[in-house]
Design a protein around this motif. Structure first.
Motif, PDB file in Angstrom:
ATOM      1  N   ALA A   1     -55.412   1.374  -5.159  1.00 29.82           N
ATOM      2  CA  ALA A   1     -55.080   2.502  -6.019  1.00 29.82           C
ATOM      3  C   ALA A   1     -55.840   2.364  -7.321  1.00 29.82           C
ATOM      4  CB  ALA A   1     -53.572   2.537  -6.291  1.00 29.82           C
ATOM      5  N   LYS A   2     -56.083   3.488  -7.972  1.00 27.14           N
ATOM      6  CA  LYS A   2     -56.731   3.443  -9.278  1.00 27.14           C
ATOM      7  C   LYS A   2     -55.750   2.826 -10.274  1.00 27.14           C
ATOM      8  CE  LYS A   2     -57.655   7.830  -9.585  1.00 27.14           C
ATOM      9  NZ  LYS A   2     -58.191   9.107 -10.144  1.00 27.14           N
ATOM     10  N   THR A   3     -56.187   1.769 -10.935  1.00 24.78           N
ATOM     11  CA  THR A   3     -55.301   0.997 -11.806  1.00 24.78           C
ATOM     12  C   THR A   3     -55.791   1.043 -13.244  1.00 24.78           C
ATOM     13  OG1 THR A   3     -54.731  -0.501  -9.999  1.00 24.78           O
ATOM     14  CG2 THR A   3     -54.320  -1.285 -12.240  1.00 24.78           C
ATOM     15  N   ALA A   4     -54.855   1.145 -14.170  1.00 21.77           N
ATOM     16  CA  ALA A   4     -55.169   1.103 -15.591  1.00 21.77           C
ATOM     17  C   ALA A   4     -54.451  -0.082 -16.228  1.00 21.77           C
ATOM     18  CB  ALA A   4     -54.753   2.398 -16.272  1.00 21.77           C
ATOM     19  N   ILE A   5     -55.221  -0.919 -16.934  1.00 21.07           N
ATOM     20  CA  ILE A   5     -54.653  -2.018 -17.715  1.00 21.07           C
ATOM     21  C   ILE A   5     -54.487  -1.489 -19.134  1.00 21.07           C
ATOM     22  CG2 ILE A   5     -54.878  -4.426 -18.360  1.00 21.07           C
ATOM     23  CD1 ILE A   5     -54.897  -3.900 -15.332  1.00 21.07           C
ATOM     24  N   VAL A   6     -53.245  -1.411 -19.609  1.00 21.71           N
ATOM     25  CA  VAL A   6     -52.940  -0.696 -20.847  1.00 21.71           C
ATOM     26  C   VAL A   6     -52.575  -1.691 -21.945  1.00 21.71           C
ATOM     27  CG1 VAL A   6     -51.527   1.108 -21.896  1.00 21.71           C
ATOM     28  CG2 VAL A   6     -52.074   1.230 -19.447  1.00 21.71           C
ATOM     29  N   PHE A   7     -53.311  -1.609 -23.054  1.00 22.71           N
ATOM     30  CA  PHE A   7     -53.047  -2.447 -24.229  1.00 22.71           C
ATOM     31  C   PHE A   7     -52.560  -1.563 -25.371  1.00 22.71           C
ATOM     32  CE2 PHE A   7     -56.320  -4.599 -21.767  1.00 22.71           C
ATOM     33  CZ  PHE A   7     -55.805  -5.882 -21.667  1.00 22.71           C
ATOM     34  N   GLY A   8     -51.620  -2.107 -26.153  1.00 19.75           N
ATOM     35  CA  GLY A   8     -51.026  -1.334 -27.242  1.00 19.75           C
ATOM     36  C   GLY A   8     -51.641  -1.629 -28.594  1.00 19.75           C
TER      37      GLY A   8
END
Length: 272
Positions: free
Chosen positions: A111-118
């Motif tokens: 699946a298309k994955t996003a690694i999210v940083f704040g």
């Protein structure tokens, strides 16, 4: 390797330098797709491009602005945070994985994955965390667990490298153990070396067993074991030659057998 390269998303970064640092880490570890939610200005002659290294050529200029809602609706999302729930009763930030565990889990995700940083300092808000699919947290000192945004991204992306990097600059580390026949020949050479120095017979069996255990743990390569052949062969030949000279001139042998009355026992001898 996953068929989908993860997308890196930075939410509301406060300083352009951290965006540049993250872009550089992406370049280091084989990622190229950077998405920015409410980014600061990224001037071509500014801090972001100064921190980006070679990522200034592609990753950073190709970064796209996106809304948080678009991230959530488009990707399988992994939120990175230093603050986690302590147990299953606080499930907003629980369960969580470490970066190494995340790499294992994403390896099988098609699946298309996003690694999210704040954000720097505040990270991702609880209401944002609630909308994400997974949580990732870097194990750090309990006294000070909050990392700089750029540092945190670099650590996470490093752990994901097996999913994103086909080949590194490091040479192949496959270790090919020497042939067993050659290793056994080494033990024969070692026995001849002990003979040449007239090693104490009472210690000999234990010493040979110690050497076998040592080599067994070391898993020497063919080149390494043949180098050891040469060292033992030369040392044995020199001992034999010296003994021949001593016998020819009827000189006492300084390498003669240890005394048999127990006076040879020295501190540090194996198993004595």
């Amino acid at each position: 390797m996953s068929s989908h390269e993860p997308v890196v998303v930075v939410v509301d970064a406060e300083t352009p330098g951290n965006v540049g640092t993250i872009a550089r880490a992406m370049k280091n570890f084989g990622l190229s797709d950077l998405k920015l939610v409410d980014p600061p200005p990224l001037e071509p002659d500014g801090e972001a491009y100064g921190f980006a290294g070679h990522a200034r050529e592609d990753v950073l200029p190709n970064a796209e602005e996106i809304t948080f809602e678009e991230v959530v609706s488009t990707y399988h999302t992994v939120g990175c945070t230093a603050i986690t729930g302590e147990d299953s009763r606080r499930h907003r930030r629980f369960p969580y994985t470490t970066p190494a565990e995340l790499a294992d889990s994403l390896g099988s995700v098609e699946a298309k994955t996003a690694i999210v940083f704040g954000r720097e300092g505040r990270g991702l808000y609880n209401e944002e965390i609630e909308q994400l699919d997974q949580i990732c947290s870097i194990p750090a000192s309990d006294d000070y667990s909050v990392l700089n945004l750029g540092q945190a991204a670099t650590i996470v992306l490093y752990e994901l490298r097996e999913l994103t990097v086909e080949e590194t600059q490091l040479p192949d580390r496959d270790h090919e153990r020497a042939e067993e026949a050659d290793i056994e020949r080494f033990y024969d050479y070692f026995a001849e070396f002990l003979d040449a120095q007239r090693y104490n017979e009472r210690k000999r069996e234990k010493t040979q067993r110690l050497m076998r255990r040592l080599i067994g743990r070391a898993h020497p390569t063919g080149r390494e074991i043949h180098t050891l052949f040469g060292v033992l062969r030369q040392a044995t030949d020199q001992l034999d030659h010296r003994r021949e000279l001593l016998e020819r001139y009827d000189e006492p042998d300084p390498f003669g057998d240890d005394s048999e009355d127990g006076s040879d026992k020295t501190e540090g001898d194996p198993e004595t």
